[in-house]
Design an enzyme around this catalytic site. Sequence first.
Site, PDB file in Angstrom:
ATOM      1  N   GLY A  14       0.771  -1.238   0.000  1.00 22.76           N
ATOM      2  CA  GLY A  14       0.000   0.000   0.000  1.00 22.76           C
ATOM      3  C   GLY A  14       0.798   1.282   0.000  1.00 22.76           C
ATOM      4  O   GLY A  14       0.325   2.304   0.505  1.00 22.76           O
ATOM      5  N   ASN A  16       1.428   3.060  -2.651  1.00 22.70           N
ATOM      6  CA  ASN A  16       0.686   4.002  -3.504  1.00 22.70           C
ATOM      7  C   ASN A  16      -0.518   4.570  -2.763  1.00 22.70           C
ATOM      8  O   ASN A  16      -0.819   5.763  -2.874  1.00 22.70           O
ATOM      9  CB  ASN A  16       0.256   3.312  -4.807  1.00 22.70           C
ATOM     10  N   ILE A  94      -8.164  -9.425 -11.547  1.00 23.06           N
ATOM     11  CA  ILE A  94      -8.654  -8.869 -12.811  1.00 23.06           C
ATOM     12  C   ILE A  94     -10.132  -8.551 -12.644  1.00 23.06           C
ATOM     13  O   ILE A  94     -10.909  -9.396 -12.174  1.00 23.06           O
ATOM     14  CB  ILE A  94      -8.435  -9.864 -13.967  1.00 23.06           C
ATOM     15  N   LEU A  95     -10.507  -7.333 -12.996  1.00 14.97           N
ATOM     16  CA  LEU A  95     -11.891  -6.910 -12.804  1.00 14.97           C
ATOM     17  C   LEU A  95     -12.767  -7.367 -13.965  1.00 14.97           C
ATOM     18  O   LEU A  95     -12.307  -7.491 -15.097  1.00 14.97           O
ATOM     19  CB  LEU A  95     -11.952  -5.391 -12.655  1.00 14.97           C
ATOM     20  N   HIS A 111       0.639   0.717 -13.131  1.00 16.16           N
ATOM     21  CA  HIS A 111       1.410  -0.472 -13.521  1.00 16.16           C
ATOM     22  C   HIS A 111       2.893  -0.094 -13.582  1.00 16.16           C
ATOM     23  O   HIS A 111       3.235   0.944 -14.156  1.00 16.16           O
ATOM     24  CB  HIS A 111       0.923  -0.979 -14.886  1.00 16.16           C
ATOM     25  N   ASP A 147      -4.045  -4.967 -18.008  1.00 17.01           N
ATOM     26  CA  ASP A 147      -3.241  -3.746 -18.180  1.00 17.01           C
ATOM     27  C   ASP A 147      -3.343  -3.191 -19.598  1.00 17.01           C
ATOM     28  O   ASP A 147      -2.349  -2.697 -20.151  1.00 17.01           O
ATOM     29  CB  ASP A 147      -1.772  -4.031 -17.811  1.00 17.01           C
ATOM     30  N   GLU A 176       5.962   6.233  -9.286  1.00 14.04           N
ATOM     31  CA  GLU A 176       4.548   5.829  -9.226  1.00 14.04           C
ATOM     32  C   GLU A 176       3.763   6.738  -8.281  1.00 14.04           C
ATOM     33  O   GLU A 176       2.665   7.196  -8.594  1.00 14.04           O
ATOM     34  CB  GLU A 176       4.428   4.386  -8.732  1.00 14.04           C
TER      35      GLU A 176
HETATM   36  C1  GRF Z   1       3.154  -1.194  -7.577  1.00 16.75           C
HETATM   37  O1  GRF Z   1       4.402  -1.403  -8.181  1.00 16.75           O
HETATM   38  C2  GRF Z   1       2.071  -1.061  -8.606  1.00 16.75           C
HETATM   39  O2  GRF Z   1       2.504  -0.445  -9.776  1.00 16.75           O
HETATM   40  C3  GRF Z   1       1.714  -2.490  -8.878  1.00 16.75           C
HETATM   41  O3  GRF Z   1       1.792  -3.132  -7.633  1.00 16.75           O
HETATM   42  C4  GRF Z   1       2.684  -2.411  -6.784  1.00 16.75           C
HETATM   43  C5  GRF Z   1       1.909  -2.027  -5.563  1.00 16.75           C
HETATM   44  O4  GRF Z   1       2.726  -1.472  -4.587  1.00 16.75           O
HETATM   45  N1  GRF Z   1       0.422  -2.585  -9.508  1.00 16.75           N
HETATM   46  P1  GRF Z   1       2.073  -0.814  -3.302  1.00 16.75           P
HETATM   47  O5  GRF Z   1       1.163  -1.874  -2.675  1.00 16.75           O
HETATM   48  O6  GRF Z   1       1.332   0.403  -3.716  1.00 16.75           O
HETATM   49  O7  GRF Z   1       3.241  -0.506  -2.411  1.00 16.75           O
END
Ligand code: GRF
Length: 208
Positions: A14, A16, A94-95, A111, A147, A176
Amino acid sequence: MSTLSLGVLVSGSGTNLQAILDAVAEGRLDACVRVVISNKSDAGALERARQANVPVQVISHKDHAGRAEFDQALVARLQAAGVEWVVCAGFMRILTPVLLRAFKDRVINIHPALLPAFPGVYAQAQALAYGVKVTGCTVHFVDEGVDSGPIIAQKTVVVLDGDSVETLSQRLLVEEHALYVEVLSWIAEGRVELVTGAGRTTVRVKPP
Ligand code: GRF
């Protein structure tokens, strides 16, 4: 523009999600995270949400008969929370059209590669194995593929000699976090629009 109501789907650590929560808390993003849903009860992201006083819910795909039933449970919880936009942040499922129709053109994902290169899992390892010299990250709309939805924004990251999956992933995550918050701010400002033409749907980001 009114404050954006977000539901964040997670499966992992988590970071992000944390970047989004921090941007909201610091007033850099006009949004409210209404609920964080994980398909894994041990996802580190859940603790991050709790620390930020965001409601959390674990909905395991294993408790549902199939992908459509699982998505129906996600939709019910997201709608109950008043979510407008669904943000996938390390969500490893996958949704299906069940969720994608309920939140039409309002589901995004991040991604860790420059799509359409290296979709799916282990994107960083795929990039290293291929020997690319530049990779990056992509924020895109989610469609029924893996993706494969329309790309909103990308950032590049140079691959260094001697990079491992871990070192490359760490540098990617920095980009990201910034990119996801930036794209969400564009969405909050109503600047992201889908444009269909010549058999393909692409994204236009309107100037401020
Ligand atoms: C990230 O690299 C994102 O791009 C991918 O999964 C990872 C998630 O990382 N889809 P986090 O859980 O946000 O640390």
